[in-house]
Design a protein around this motif. Structure first.
Motif, PDB file in Angstrom:
ATOM      1  N   LEU A  72       0.839  -1.200   0.000  1.00 37.88           N
ATOM      2  CA  LEU A  72       0.000   0.000   0.000  1.00 37.88           C
ATOM      3  C   LEU A  72       0.875   1.251   0.000  1.00 37.88           C
ATOM      4  CD1 LEU A  72      -2.662  -1.111   2.645  1.00 37.88           C
ATOM      5  CD2 LEU A  72      -3.044  -0.813   0.184  1.00 37.88           C
ATOM      6  N   PRO A  73       0.434   2.322  -0.682  1.00 42.25           N
ATOM      7  CA  PRO A  73       1.236   3.562  -0.739  1.00 42.25           C
ATOM      8  C   PRO A  73       1.198   4.306   0.591  1.00 42.25           C
ATOM      9  CG  PRO A  73      -0.842   3.869  -1.885  1.00 42.25           C
ATOM     10  CD  PRO A  73      -0.797   2.423  -1.501  1.00 42.25           C
ATOM     11  N   LEU A  74       2.217   4.104   1.421  1.00 42.78           N
ATOM     12  CA  LEU A  74       2.292   4.753   2.722  1.00 42.78           C
ATOM     13  C   LEU A  74       3.391   5.798   2.719  1.00 42.78           C
ATOM     14  CD1 LEU A  74       1.929   1.633   5.056  1.00 42.78           C
ATOM     15  CD2 LEU A  74       0.127   3.112   4.162  1.00 42.78           C
TER      16      LEU A  74
ATOM     17  N   HIS B 118      -4.774   8.863   6.778  1.00 45.65           N
ATOM     18  CA  HIS B 118      -4.250   8.457   5.474  1.00 45.65           C
ATOM     19  C   HIS B 118      -4.772   7.069   5.094  1.00 45.65           C
ATOM     20  CE1 HIS B 118      -1.421   8.083   2.135  1.00 45.65           C
ATOM     21  NE2 HIS B 118      -1.102   6.876   2.603  1.00 45.65           N
ATOM     22  N   LEU B 119      -4.816   6.148   6.060  1.00 46.61           N
ATOM     23  CA  LEU B 119      -5.333   4.815   5.782  1.00 46.61           C
ATOM     24  C   LEU B 119      -6.823   4.852   5.433  1.00 46.61           C
ATOM     25  CD1 LEU B 119      -3.565   2.681   8.538  1.00 46.61           C
ATOM     26  CD2 LEU B 119      -2.986   2.842   6.119  1.00 46.61           C
ATOM     27  N   LEU B 120      -7.572   5.697   6.127  1.00 44.80           N
ATOM     28  CA  LEU B 120      -8.999   5.827   5.813  1.00 44.80           C
ATOM     29  C   LEU B 120      -9.202   6.401   4.415  1.00 44.80           C
ATOM     30  CD1 LEU B 120     -10.421   7.134   9.228  1.00 44.80           C
ATOM     31  CD2 LEU B 120     -10.332   4.799   8.367  1.00 44.80           C
ATOM     32  N   ASN B 121      -8.322   7.304   4.011  1.00 43.47           N
ATOM     33  CA  ASN B 121      -8.397   7.834   2.642  1.00 43.47           C
ATOM     34  C   ASN B 121      -8.088   6.746   1.619  1.00 43.47           C
ATOM     35  OD1 ASN B 121      -9.032  10.409   3.542  1.00 43.47           O
ATOM     36  ND2 ASN B 121      -6.897  11.068   3.637  1.00 43.47           N
ATOM     37  N   LEU B 122      -7.124   5.869   1.938  1.00 41.22           N
ATOM     38  CA  LEU B 122      -6.800   4.763   1.028  1.00 41.22           C
ATOM     39  C   LEU B 122      -8.004   3.835   0.849  1.00 41.22           C
ATOM     40  CD1 LEU B 122      -3.169   3.678   2.051  1.00 41.22           C
ATOM     41  CD2 LEU B 122      -3.869   4.982   0.043  1.00 41.22           C
ATOM     42  N   MET B 123      -8.778   3.643   1.912  1.00 40.15           N
ATOM     43  CA  MET B 123      -9.946   2.765   1.817  1.00 40.15           C
ATOM     44  C   MET B 123     -11.012   3.304   0.877  1.00 40.15           C
ATOM     45  SD  MET B 123     -10.461   1.483   5.771  1.00 40.15           S
ATOM     46  CE  MET B 123     -11.757   0.352   5.273  1.00 40.15           C
TER      47      MET B 123
ATOM     48  N   VAL C 129      -6.837   1.782  -5.667  1.00 44.60           N
ATOM     49  CA  VAL C 129      -6.123   0.843  -4.798  1.00 44.60           C
ATOM     50  C   VAL C 129      -6.861  -0.494  -4.834  1.00 44.60           C
ATOM     51  CG1 VAL C 129      -5.315   0.395  -2.446  1.00 44.60           C
ATOM     52  CG2 VAL C 129      -5.337   2.732  -3.344  1.00 44.60           C
ATOM     53  N   ASP C 130      -6.092  -1.592  -4.839  1.00 47.34           N
ATOM     54  CA  ASP C 130      -6.682  -2.920  -4.909  1.00 47.34           C
ATOM     55  C   ASP C 130      -7.747  -3.101  -3.820  1.00 47.34           C
ATOM     56  OD1 ASP C 130      -6.497  -6.019  -3.922  1.00 47.34           O
ATOM     57  OD2 ASP C 130      -6.219  -5.840  -6.094  1.00 47.34           O
ATOM     58  N   LYS C 131      -8.931  -3.572  -4.227  1.00 48.86           N
ATOM     59  CA  LYS C 131     -10.070  -3.653  -3.321  1.00 48.86           C
ATOM     60  C   LYS C 131      -9.789  -4.579  -2.140  1.00 48.86           C
ATOM     61  CE  LYS C 131     -15.009  -4.715  -3.168  1.00 48.86           C
ATOM     62  NZ  LYS C 131     -16.188  -5.215  -3.930  1.00 48.86           N
ATOM     63  N   GLU C 132      -9.103  -5.698  -2.394  1.00 49.38           N
ATOM     64  CA  GLU C 132      -8.835  -6.659  -1.333  1.00 49.38           C
ATOM     65  C   GLU C 132      -7.995  -6.040  -0.229  1.00 49.38           C
ATOM     66  OE1 GLU C 132      -7.402 -11.308  -0.997  1.00 49.38           O
ATOM     67  OE2 GLU C 132      -6.472  -9.999  -2.506  1.00 49.38           O
ATOM     68  N   TRP C 133      -6.968  -5.242  -0.610  1.00 46.28           N
ATOM     69  CA  TRP C 133      -6.125  -4.585   0.390  1.00 46.28           C
ATOM     70  C   TRP C 133      -6.862  -3.439   1.067  1.00 46.28           C
ATOM     71  CZ3 TRP C 133      -2.569  -7.519   1.945  1.00 46.28           C
ATOM     72  CH2 TRP C 133      -1.826  -8.328   1.081  1.00 46.28           C
ATOM     73  N   ARG C 134      -7.666  -2.709   0.303  1.00 46.68           N
ATOM     74  CA  ARG C 134      -8.406  -1.579   0.890  1.00 46.68           C
ATOM     75  C   ARG C 134      -9.312  -2.070   2.018  1.00 46.68           C
ATOM     76  NH1 ARG C 134     -12.169   0.526  -2.173  1.00 46.68           N
ATOM     77  NH2 ARG C 134     -11.921  -0.663  -4.087  1.00 46.68           N
TER      78      ARG C 134
END
Length: 539
Positions: free
Chosen positions: A280-282, A297-302, A307-312
């Motif tokens: 994930l882009p951290l 930032h993680l909530l924005n990634l979700m 971003v790949d749905k499985e990782w989100r």
């Protein structure tokens, strides 16, 4: 002499001992307010420690007085607190009322912080009663109101008709029933303190992130965990030292830096390897950004579709898995592989999402089954009359129009009517006025037994529980007086679709400007086909 054990007595004593242990655990559990551990475990020591930590955290060690001198004595701290709130709620005796009204906009709000009407006079009459503001005809004395309060509050007051049969009494404005409660008093003081407090920008940002946490699609226990992460309420070394525990602040897993929440979840070697596997882009490793910024930032990634749905979807479970792995390593001496943590998080995410979808589908099906009998209009029982009523209320202009249509057990419309009412402050007042108007109309045409159906849940609730709605006491008492002279009247909640005909007639008043009132036999000609469809039970 050989003594044989009394097995029944032993069982009884063991049972009493287990019950005493359970009561002790429940006592300390209630005192600690901890809810994350399952009931039944022997967690008495943990709960007792939680109580002690809360006492240390909530204790006020000292307060500063007006001379900026720090006071540690309990009596001095109490005097400072009392003086603080006395000044907060004491008037400064302004010479002109314009000073108090400066910066205020004349606005009436319904669901916000309630307040008493603003007084125009410099000297307030403490013996003034509501009864002195009511005329001999039972109406508000508008001239007297205009002398005492501004026009905006006069309008607000006139929307609620007075009830002369009720004696004057003091009421508490911050509860529905007008009775004081400790909870409401604490709410008032807390809100006043919050309004006076200047919240730093970083804390405001953290509070917004906390609000976002409760909307994350994940298990409730993980939402609570994320909230504790943002609140600094996890048992890591730095947080425990802040609460007075003298322990080693260095991380016991990597011995590289102090054990903060941010370090455990993102920078420790286990957490760093987990996030590296996800790709994930951290942020760059070791960046000096706050825990709130990282979670945000993680909530924005979700929410990012690229971003790949499985990782989100697995992000909350990854954080939870890292925390569990840290605890199992420290307290159970387990060796946790970052690949195992990632695989477990992905599997748990998939399982929870599948179960959540099935649960939602089951809820939808149950709601659909429950709504089958309510969605469409149905005929009343033999010999009964069913009256559907609707009040159309326009929020911006406060214009009100009402209509009702009465039908017999065969589904034939026997009467219908419509009318335009005086402006009303809110929909509930308008609905209650419409119900009173409907009952009076039915009584006048000698219909003394009927079922009254409305699609306003608040109005039906007010009729069933009038004590919860003291502001509408006057209207509710008038409705009860009309019901007493009728034979049998029952109130029911209708779905909007089942009440569509009454809604259409009422909306013709406010939408099309048809302000002329009338009462007619049968139904309106322009709704004849729809009345016939409902009579025949057509979909």
């Amino acid at each position: 002499m050989k003594v044989h054990p009394h097995h029944g007595l032993m069982r009884s004593l063991k049972w009493d001992l287990a019950e005493a242990y359970r009561e002790e655990e429940q006592y300390w559990k209630l005192r600690s307010k901890e809810k994350l551990l399952s009931e039944g475990d022997r967690n008495t020591k943990f709960f007792h420690g939680s109580v002690q930590r809360r006492r240390v955290q909530n204790r006020i060690l000292s307060l500063f007085d007006d001379n900026e001198a720090e006071q540690f004595a309990e009596g001095s701290k109490g005097e400072i607190a009392v003086e603080y709130f006395r000044k907060m709620f004491t008037s400064s005796n302004p010479s002109l009322i314009s000073e108090a009204l400066e910066g205020m906009l004349p606005r009436v709000t319904e669901n916000t912080f309630p307040r008493r009407p603003i007084n125009k006079e410099l000297m307030m009459d403490l013996n003034l009663k509501v009864s002195s503001l009511i005329t001999a005809h039972g109406e508000w004395n508008v001239l007297k109101l205009n002398e005492l309060v501004p026009p905006c509050d006069v309008t607000h007051i006139r929307f609620f008709p007075p009830e002369v049969s009720v004696a004057d009494k003091s009421v508490w404005a911050y509860t529905k029933d007008g009775n004081y409660s400790v909870k409401s008093g604490n709410w008032v003081l807390t809100r006043e303190a919050d309004l006076m407090e200047v919240i730093p920008a970083d804390l405001q940002a953290a509070n917004k992130t906390k609000e976002r946490v409760w909307k994350v699609s994940t298990s409730p226990k993980i939402r609570i965990f994320l909230w504790r992460v943002l609140s600094g309420a996890l048992a890591v070394a730095v947080c425990l030292r802040r609460h007075g525990l003298n322990i080693n602040p260095v991380c016991q897993l990597c011995n590289g830096s102090n054990e903060t929440i941010s370090h455990v979840l993102f920078d420790c070697h286990l957490a760093h390897n987990v996030w590296s596997i996800t790709g994930l882009p951290l942020w760059s490793h070791g960046s000096p950004i706050s825990i709130a910024e990282r979670v945000d930032h993680l909530l924005n990634l979700m929410e990012k579709q690229d971003v790949d749905k499985e990782w989100r979807e697995a992000i909350p479970w990854l954080l939870w898995g890292i925390w569990k792995a840290r605890n199992s390593t420290l307290y159970a001496a387990n060796t946790n592989s970052p690949y195992f943590v990632v695989a477990t998080a992905l599997a748990d995410t998939k399982e929870w999402l599948q179960q959540n979808i099935l649960s939602q589908q089951g809820t939808v099906l149950r709601n659909q089954r429950q709504m089958v009998g309510e969605k469409l209009w149905t005929k009343p029982a033999f010999g009964k009359i069913k009256c559907n009523i609707h009040t159309s209320w326009i929020k911006d202009s406060c214009h009100v129009g009402g209509a009702w249509i009465a039908r017999n057990h065969a589904g034939d419309a026997i009467f219908h009517t419509r009318d335009a009412f005086l402006p009303m402050f809110n929909r509930l007042a308008a609905e209650l006025h419409g119900i009173l108007w409907c009952l009076r109309g039915l009584r006048d045409i000698h219909i003394v037994s009927c079922e009254l159906w409305s699609d306003c849940g608040a109005a039906i609730d007010a009729l069933r529980r009038p004590e919860v709605y003291p502001k509408y006491r006057s209207q509710l008492l008038k409705i009860q007086q009309v019901i007493r002279v009728m034979r049998e009247v029952s109130f029911h909640l209708s779905s909007p679709k089942a009440n569509a005909l009454a809604r259409e007639i009422a909306c013709s008043v406010t939408r099309d400007g048809r302000f002329t009132s009338y009462l007619a036999r049968g139904g309106p000609a322009w709704l004849h086909n729809r009345i016939e469809d409902e009579r025949r039970g057509r979909r």
